[in-house]
Write an enzyme that holds these catalytic residues in place. Structure first.
Site, PDB file in Angstrom:
ATOM      1  N   SER A 300      43.864  65.568  38.210  1.00  0.00           N
ATOM      2  CA  SER A 300      42.956  64.553  38.737  1.00  0.00           C
ATOM      3  C   SER A 300      41.508  65.060  38.836  1.00  0.00           C
ATOM      4  O   SER A 300      40.870  65.309  37.825  1.00  0.00           O
ATOM      5  CB  SER A 300      43.479  64.071  40.103  1.00  0.00           C
ATOM      6  OG  SER A 300      42.788  62.944  40.561  1.00  0.00           O
ATOM      7  N   LYS A 325      46.507  63.829  34.883  1.00  0.00           N
ATOM      8  CA  LYS A 325      46.445  62.667  35.778  1.00  0.00           C
ATOM      9  C   LYS A 325      45.050  62.060  35.685  1.00  0.00           C
ATOM     10  O   LYS A 325      44.092  62.597  36.232  1.00  0.00           O
ATOM     11  CB  LYS A 325      46.741  63.050  37.229  1.00  0.00           C
ATOM     12  CG  LYS A 325      46.663  61.863  38.190  1.00  0.00           C
ATOM     13  CD  LYS A 325      46.863  62.290  39.641  1.00  0.00           C
ATOM     14  CE  LYS A 325      46.787  61.107  40.588  1.00  0.00           C
ATOM     15  NZ  LYS A 325      45.461  60.445  40.607  1.00  0.00           N
ATOM     16  N   GLN A 329      43.132  55.729  42.068  1.00  0.00           N
ATOM     17  CA  GLN A 329      43.817  54.998  43.122  1.00  0.00           C
ATOM     18  C   GLN A 329      42.836  54.566  44.220  1.00  0.00           C
ATOM     19  O   GLN A 329      41.892  55.288  44.523  1.00  0.00           O
ATOM     20  CB  GLN A 329      44.917  55.841  43.788  1.00  0.00           C
ATOM     21  CG  GLN A 329      46.164  56.020  42.951  1.00  0.00           C
ATOM     22  CD  GLN A 329      45.972  57.039  41.850  1.00  0.00           C
ATOM     23  OE1 GLN A 329      45.435  58.121  42.079  1.00  0.00           O
ATOM     24  NE2 GLN A 329      46.371  56.685  40.637  1.00  0.00           N
TER      25      GLN A 329
END
Length: 534
Positions: A300, A325, A329
């Site tokens: 991420s 990733k 979100q």
């Protein structure tokens, strides 16, 4: 109409309107069953909510509907991407504390051995240090709760010790066979995300970032300024096993490394318009050799920072392919006290590539990806990396880079499979290194008195044969096999890891990384790379 006529007709007009309203109200849906009178249709609850309501109201047996609702929510999310998750109310505080970078408690690190809570370290300047708590103390009682015995668990201890800042927790501590009552005034305890920062070589700084929380940027800036004072001209940033966190923390750190008006990352989704994140201001380290360390646990926000550095040819990425990733979100609070983390967009780094690996085969296949990489040979051989993206992405300087799942490093360092012999695996899984280091330190504090800091410890302390013999005796009690017939590689690993765990006991994570990195092949390669660059 005159005022006199108006006064005569007003009561009559009011009566007509009232009668009409009563008639219409009687004809509205719900008027005969106590329902509220409304002038619009009620929203459709949907079959899922209808089923939950019927079960709650009519089912023959008593049920915990909270558990049912959680399973239903997780069942729905199982059909989405792997990173859209439900956070139950019981877990939300812990999750938020981890990302906020602090919690309220007493400021000790503890472990549990032989059903006893041992204070492993005390936060410098924290509430416990102020109250006189020492490393080596054993916590017997917290308020009215006995915390020694078979029922003691780490979660139970944390719940008892944590509480609002300013409140008092009364403890009973065992020190040198004497029970002492110690009241501790709780405070705000930082959860640091920069685990270590030190000069790894003359002119070369090292910063280890374990996650990207609300405090990471400030911690990074403090570390960078301190290293500047010590003569840092080149920098190694270690993002191994960093699962990510706040995008803002990663982009602000990238702003310190890249020149102005450089695209760092952009986000885009079906109902999420493209948003660009660019550098805005002069950074602290826009010049000077830079290396970024990554592995399969870097995800991420870590991948965004490493990807921006790679795409702008700002530094060298060293290690192994990152997790992959690349989904954004947003967290939505729910009425039950829980939260929904829902994927709303994708990340794209400057070359235009998405770092998200495929997830179309289901969550189980996605979760097993790292294991598959190991079995496929990718961890030990760069040529075994599966490139699923055929689009020819290029860096700013024209170098070929790949999308389709994580950041592929510029320099590959294989995973050392020899570190996991049956003997070493047993030692790691039983937490034997950590438990022994704590016991040895508390019984031999005088041995460590000459070392003023981690640097002097790294240079001066060597695990002698007596220490290794003591460790073997301790490990045999943990039923660790093969201790009498160690391979030369296992012997080296045990000495290296014991030294690092003792350094952690003395100087927390700073000491651990400064010690373990002295023999780390990835750090050694990074030093070699940056020392040959301007």
């Amino acid at each position: 109409m005159s005022n006199r006529k108006l006064n005569v007709f007003l009561p009559l007009l009011f009566a007509v309107v009232l009668a009409l309203g009563m008639f219409l109200g009687h004809k509205m849906p719900g008027s005969n069953n106590g329902g509220a009178t409304v002038f619009f249709n009620k929203p459709n609850r949907g079959p899922l909510q209808e089923v939950m309501d019927l079960i709650k109201a009519k089912y023959v047996d008593s049920l915990n509907t909270d558990d049912l609702q959680q399973e239903a929510i997780e069942g729905v999310l199982a059909h989405l991407d792997p990173h859209s998750i439900y956070i139950p109310p019981a877990e939300l505080q812990r999750v938020n504390e981890d990302m906020d970078g602090n919690f309220e408690g007493i400021g000790v690190e503890f472990n549990i051995t032989a059903d006893t809570v041992n204070v492993v370290s005390v936060l410098s300047g924290g509430p416990s240090e102020s109250a006189g708590v020492q490393t080596g103390d054993k916590i017997l009682r917290v308020n009215d709760s006995l915390v020694a015995g078979n029922s003691v668990t780490p979660d139970k201890i944390r719940k008892l010790l944590r509480g609002p800042a300013g409140s008092i927790v009364n403890t009973v501590i065992l020190r040198q066979q004497k029970q002492i009552k110690v009241p501790i005034k709780r405070g705000v305890i930082p959860l640091y995300s920069v685990d270590a920062s030190y000069m790894a070589a003359p002119g070369v700084g090292y910063i280890k970032i374990s996650k990207f929380s609300a405090t990471t940027y400030d911690e990074f800036m403090k570390a960078t300024r301190e290293l500047d004072k010590q003569g840092m001209k080149k920098l190694i940033i270690d993002l191994r096993q960093n699962p990510g966190g706040y995008l803002d923390a990663a982009t602000r750190i990238a702003d310190e490394l890249l020149e102005d008006q450089k695209l760092i990352v952009y986000t885009k989704g079906k109902d999420f318009p493209r948003t660009d994140y660019k550098t805005k201001r002069p950074g602290l380290f826009e010049r000077g050799a830079l290396a970024v360390l990554t592995d399969e646990g870097s995800a991420s926000a870590s991948e965004i920072l490493a990807g921006a550095v790679q795409d702008w040819d700002r530094g060298t990425i060293i290690g192994r392919r990152t997790f992959g990733k690349g989904l954004v979100q947003e967290q939505y609070d729910l009425d039950n006290g829980g939260a929904l983390r829902l994927t709303v967009a994708r990340y794209y780094i400057p070359s235009g590539r998405s770092i998200q690996k495929p997830y179309g085969k289901g969550h189980d296949d996605y979760d097993d990806d790292i294991v598959e990489r190991y079995h496929h040979g990718e961890m030990v051989n760069k040529d075994s990396i599966k490139i699923t993206d055929t689009v020819p992405y290029k860096t700013n300087a024209g170098r070929r880079v790949y999308g389709g799942g994580g950041i592929t490093p510029d320099i590959f360092i294989p995973f050392d499979t020899s570190r996991f012999s049956p003997t070493l695996t047993a030692i790691y899984t039983r937490n034997t290194f950590s438990n022994f280091a704590y016991q040895y330190y508390t019984g031999h504090k005088e041995v460590f008195a000459p070392y003023k800091d981690a640097a002097s410890f790294v240079k001066g302390f060597q695990p002698g044969n007596d220490l290794i013999s003591d460790f073997k005796v301790y490990a045999k009690k943990d039923s660790v096999p093969g201790l009498d017939h160690l391979s030369p590689r296992d012997e080296v690993e045990i000495r290296t890891r014991l030294k690092a765990m003792l350094a952690r006991q003395l100087y927390r994570t700073e000491g651990f990384y400064e010690t373990i990195n002295a023999e780390d092949p990835m750090v050694k390669k990074a030093l070699e790379v940056v020392e040959t660059q301007k």
